[in-house]
Design an enzyme around this catalytic site. Sequence first.
Site, PDB file in Angstrom:
ATOM      1  N   GLU A 213       0.838  -1.206   0.000  1.00  0.00           N
ATOM      2  CA  GLU A 213       0.000   0.000   0.000  1.00  0.00           C
ATOM      3  C   GLU A 213       0.873   1.257   0.000  1.00  0.00           C
ATOM      4  O   GLU A 213       0.654   2.197  -0.771  1.00  0.00           O
ATOM      5  CB  GLU A 213      -0.899   0.030   1.245  1.00  0.00           C
ATOM      6  CG  GLU A 213      -1.975  -1.046   1.291  1.00  0.00           C
ATOM      7  CD  GLU A 213      -1.496  -2.341   1.934  1.00  0.00           C
ATOM      8  OE1 GLU A 213      -0.268  -2.595   1.974  1.00  0.00           O
ATOM      9  OE2 GLU A 213      -2.363  -3.113   2.384  1.00  0.00           O
ATOM     10  N   ARG A 270       3.345  -0.864  15.677  1.00  0.00           N
ATOM     11  CA  ARG A 270       2.257  -0.278  16.474  1.00  0.00           C
ATOM     12  C   ARG A 270       2.754   0.428  17.730  1.00  0.00           C
ATOM     13  O   ARG A 270       1.959   0.989  18.478  1.00  0.00           O
ATOM     14  CB  ARG A 270       1.219  -1.355  16.801  1.00  0.00           C
ATOM     15  CG  ARG A 270       1.787  -2.611  17.426  1.00  0.00           C
ATOM     16  CD  ARG A 270       0.763  -3.750  17.349  1.00  0.00           C
ATOM     17  NE  ARG A 270       1.273  -5.037  17.829  1.00  0.00           N
ATOM     18  CZ  ARG A 270       1.876  -5.929  17.063  1.00  0.00           C
ATOM     19  NH1 ARG A 270       2.112  -5.669  15.791  1.00  0.00           N
ATOM     20  NH2 ARG A 270       2.269  -7.082  17.575  1.00  0.00           N
TER      21      ARG A 270
HETATM   22  O1  F6P Z   1      -0.292  -4.945   9.024  1.00  0.00           O
HETATM   23  C1  F6P Z   1       0.938  -5.503   9.278  1.00  0.00           C
HETATM   24  C2  F6P Z   1       2.026  -4.497   9.473  1.00  0.00           C
HETATM   25  O2  F6P Z   1       3.220  -5.189   9.414  1.00  0.00           O
HETATM   26  C3  F6P Z   1       1.902  -3.695  10.755  1.00  0.00           C
HETATM   27  O3  F6P Z   1       2.357  -4.383  11.852  1.00  0.00           O
HETATM   28  C4  F6P Z   1       2.696  -2.494  10.411  1.00  0.00           C
HETATM   29  O4  F6P Z   1       2.474  -1.445  11.314  1.00  0.00           O
HETATM   30  C5  F6P Z   1       2.185  -2.218   9.021  1.00  0.00           C
HETATM   31  O5  F6P Z   1       2.037  -3.507   8.443  1.00  0.00           O
HETATM   32  C6  F6P Z   1       3.040  -1.339   8.164  1.00  0.00           C
HETATM   33  O6  F6P Z   1       4.320  -1.866   8.007  1.00  0.00           O
HETATM   34  P1  F6P Z   1       5.513  -0.992   7.456  1.00  0.00           P
HETATM   35  O7  F6P Z   1       5.750   0.114   8.441  1.00  0.00           O
HETATM   36  O8  F6P Z   1       6.685  -1.927   7.370  1.00  0.00           O
HETATM   37  O9  F6P Z   1       5.128  -0.448   6.121  1.00  0.00           O
END
Ligand code: F6P
Length: 543
Positions: A213, A270
């Site tokens: 994303e 988190r």
């Molecule tokens: O949803 C899973 C996850 O790994 C979360 O624990 C994390 O906060 C989020 O995706 C975003 O991850 P990143 O900061 O690596 O893009």
Amino acid sequence: MSQHVSDSAEWQALQGLAEKFSTVHLRDLFDSDPQRGERYATDLAGLYVDYSKNLVTDEVLTALTALAQRAKLSEKITAMFSGEHINITEDRAVLHTALRLPRDAALVVDGQDVVADVHEVLDKMGAFADKVRSGEWKGHTGEHIKTIVNIGIGGSDLGPVMAYEALKDFTQRDIEARFVSNIDPTDLFEKTHDLDPATTLFIVVSKTFTTQETLTNAQEARSWLLEGLGGDAAAVAKHFVAVSTNASKVADFGIDTANMFGFWDWVGGRYSLPSAVGLSVMIAIGKDRFAEMLAGYHAVDEHFRSTPIERNIPALLGLINVWYDTFLGAQSHAVLPYAQYLHRFAAYLQQLTMESNGKSTRLSGEPVSYQTGEVFWGEPGTNGQHAFYQLVHQGTKLIPADFIGFSKPNHDIGEMHDLLMSNFLAQTGALAFGRTLEQVKAEGTDPKVAPHRVMQGNHPTTTILAESLTPGTFGQLVALYEHITFTQGVIWEINSFDQWGVELGKVMANQLAPKLTSRETPADDADSSTNSLIKRYRAQRGR
Ligand code: F6P
């Protein structure tokens, strides 16, 4: 089979108490102890925490404390704070508490001076935030920045957006922050369509820098920027910075690592708001206010680290949550801030609590045999009062609720704040004590309607009252919930710091994407439901 906390005499004692508890009512607990409201309340830094309206007695609290001892909660707190690799499935330390250690503290973990590392990044963030706030940081065409767009998801979004909203009153109002998280293109469109690329700064936040994303949104934002600024790729350096643990992926994306703010694998997503992940918040409120927020976190960290369990507020609240979930059968937990600025708090807590404790495998690898992680949800009062409170008051479910309020408003308009807070106080009283049939009848209510107007009461709440919503009290509040979450995970013997459950969906989405985008008719090799949905989607999409 290893010996589990759930096999202990302390666990069985709580099961026995839970059976007796079906006949206990908060009305009786308050009647029999006129001091209950003071006895079960305490100051925790700037937070006054009143847990008297919970379904607990001295006997229950003693039994819960004994359970915590059986689970070695104090030892596990020490292990976390000292940097032991308690995240065993990823072989990592869990050190978000180090992010808020003062500059003169000492903590060496795995041979590394963690405090020096943390403050080096905070200083770099502070210098950058100063430049953006003062207008010294110029965009590609020489204009100063008016809008920051944070691109991230999960922990790289929920903490920053929640904190930005919570602390809006402390922000420099001529710089706006926006947050893009969803891969739904409408999110990026709505957050950028009215912006001028020349005055926009993107902060791409991703711990791993591999998240679909975030990287997709960042790529599209880059195209939008270049299109708006005449296509000169040199513009990216002035309009994109990154926050990540992964320097090589940041460089691959095309962001100069000189404009990257780092953090470490011992910070879970988190739990990452007080790290460089909070850069958008620091730009908004300034480095001094950000430091006040960190000091607020640290005050609660110190309490949690050093206070015996029987007086340790995050530990007690976590234990009371376990009492509800595991022993009394509650399935959910409402969080109800009587503060509009905290309108994203429940959304933030959903990741903190549910990604942490939504687990069914013990640390030993064996399945749990009891209820773990409750569903967290909520909305600001008084909006919730006109929506879902009916079910909490008169429904059939046990829903413990946290009421969060402030004595002083950020903006005092007429008597509005007093009206808000009279609702805050009234609700916990109504939930606890209700209204009996006799009381309803005594008011002269039509006997046919009277049963419908009975409020059974006995609905548990915790009240958290602070003087005002400042960066300091905000930091205290977030740290409180982090440590409540930790406590619950320890009792349940689960790893609160991994999130393997989110992986399968990601893998499957990557496998399915070509079937949606391909111009060829894809093979019918998924399940029959998914095959039909793909066909309908492609037809409606004109493929
Ligand atoms: O949803 C899973 C996850 O790994 C979360 O624990 C994390 O906060 C989020 O995706 C975003 O991850 P990143 O900061 O690596 O893009």
